[in-house]
Design an enzyme around this catalytic site. Structure first.
Site, PDB file in Angstrom:
ATOM      1  CB  SER A 131      -0.913   0.017   1.236  1.00  0.00           C
ATOM      2  OG  SER A 131      -1.536   1.282   1.389  1.00  0.00           O
ATOM      3  NE  ARG A 135       5.912   7.720  -0.348  1.00  0.00           N
ATOM      4  CZ  ARG A 135       6.290   8.179  -1.525  1.00  0.00           C
ATOM      5  NH1 ARG A 135       5.414   8.258  -2.513  1.00  0.00           N
ATOM      6  NH2 ARG A 135       7.520   8.558  -1.744  1.00  0.00           N
ATOM      7  NE  ARG A 182       2.463  18.313 -11.451  1.00  0.00           N
ATOM      8  CZ  ARG A 182       3.781  18.411 -11.450  1.00  0.00           C
ATOM      9  NH1 ARG A 182       4.370  19.395 -10.759  1.00  0.00           N
ATOM     10  NH2 ARG A 182       4.520  17.548 -12.106  1.00  0.00           N
ATOM     11  CG  ASP A 243       0.932  12.908  -4.053  1.00  0.00           C
ATOM     12  OD1 ASP A 243      -0.157  12.308  -4.161  1.00  0.00           O
ATOM     13  OD2 ASP A 243       1.550  13.367  -5.027  1.00  0.00           O
TER      14      ASP A 243
END
Length: 343
Positions: A131, A135, A182, A243
């Site tokens: 998954s 992290r 972004r 993220d």
């Protein structure tokens, strides 16, 4: 846990055999301990969370996500570069591919420790899950610094830029600090949230290089109740957007957007705009290589996170923090056009 191979040369055959045995076996023993799974069986155990004020503030811990075997040579170079910085306390390579042969990982770990350029400890951790949420697991036993750097296995950042980003973070310890940004936006025609790029503002920092306080690992993985659990499931279902969710978490907590910092030299080997044919394998394994579909999926994530939270916490930031401001005029030096204020 990292291992430095250091021995003294002796004259007897028995001593040489002992040296060979230690060099051959010691890395395997250390690596085998990491192969047993994540070192913290219950990373959300609040008793294991160390007080922020008692953690080191002068160094960072680097958490690199690894999955593709084709990127191993590049990954070794990136780890070596990070290990050469005095601000790096330790490097944790989080390997999320369960099909990678044990011998490949053993050789990778051996190479990482052998070619370390500094004093940073190096660990290779076989993740208990593939998954992407993994992290962001808290790592009380492996992180002794206030700041952690979340980064990908295909981005090379020069040491000076790394240290500059850390200095910016130390002045803004509650913000996400990084180099790749972004934005979210609202499509008036479609009446929906989208994932996009604005020329003058940003609201999403990518995990290509994301520096933050380690408290956010706990917020992402352990707090937030059923809402966060549902949003983490969206990440698993989409195989993407961890993220973006971290940006949701940080913005909701702080009511502020991320900070973008400038860099002297950053090489993004995973960017789909790379033209070098020899880097095709490295580029194609990246999620962002499928650019149009990738952007649509991330827009879906933003809409789903907004639906679950019932609000839009992402906030815009403007501008970029740079290390210095000099002349921007071009001069000819040694037959090349370069900035005039550069030697």
């Amino acid at each position: 846990m990292g291992v430095k191979e250091s021995v003294k040369v002796g004259s007897s055959y028995g001593f040489f055999f002992s040296i060979w045995f230690l060099l051959s076996v010691t890395p395997l023993l250390v690596y085998s301990r990491t192969l047993s799974g994540d070192p913290d069986p219950d990373p959300c155990d609040a008793m294991k969370q160390r007080e922020f004020e008692k953690l080191r503030s002068d160094q960072i811990t680097v958490l690199i996500n690894g999955y593709s075997e084709s990127r191993i040579p590049l990954l070794q170079s990136i780890v070596a570069a990070y290990s050469g910085s005095s601000i790096v306390s330790s490097i944790l390579l989080l390997w999320g591919n369960p099909t990678t042969p044990a011998q490949v990982l053993h050789q990778l770990y051996h190479n990482l420790t052998r070619h370390s350029l500094g004093t940073a400890s190096i660990s290779l951790i076989q993740q208990s899950s593939s998954s992407l949420n993994a992290r962001f697991l808290p790592r009380a036993s492996g992180v002794d610094t206030r700041a952690v750097l979340i980064c990908d296995d295909d981005v090379e950042v020069d040491k000076k830029s790394l240290e500059f980003a850390f200095s910016v973070w130390r002045s803004n310890p509650d913000r996400l600090v990084g180099m790749f940004v972004r934005s979210h936006g609202f499509d008036l025609q479609g009446k929906e949230w989208i994932y996009t790029v604005h020329p003058d503002k940003y609201s999403i920092l990518l995990t290509k290089f994301m520096m933050m306080k380690q408290d956010y690992l706990f917020e992402y993985s352990c707090n937030g109740g059923v809402e966060m659990e549902e949003m983490r499931k969206i990440v698993d279902r989409m195989r993407n957007c961890e993220d973006i969710l971290m940006n949701f978490v940080a913005a909701d907590k702080l009511r502020a957007g991320p900070i973008m910092v400038g860099a002297e030299r950053v090489r993004d080997w995973g960017d789909a705009r790379n033209e070098e044919q020899e880097q095709e394998e490295v580029r194609e394994v990246g999620l962002s290589s499928r650019r149009v579909e990738h952007r649509k999926r991330r827009g879906n994530c933003i809409r789903e996170f907004h639906r679950v939270m019932g609000k839009m916490p992402l906030m815009y930031s403007y501008g970029k923090v740079v290390n210095s401001v000099g002349e921007q005029g071009l001069c000819r030096k040694s037959g090349k056009l370069v900035f005039c204020d550069r030697d």
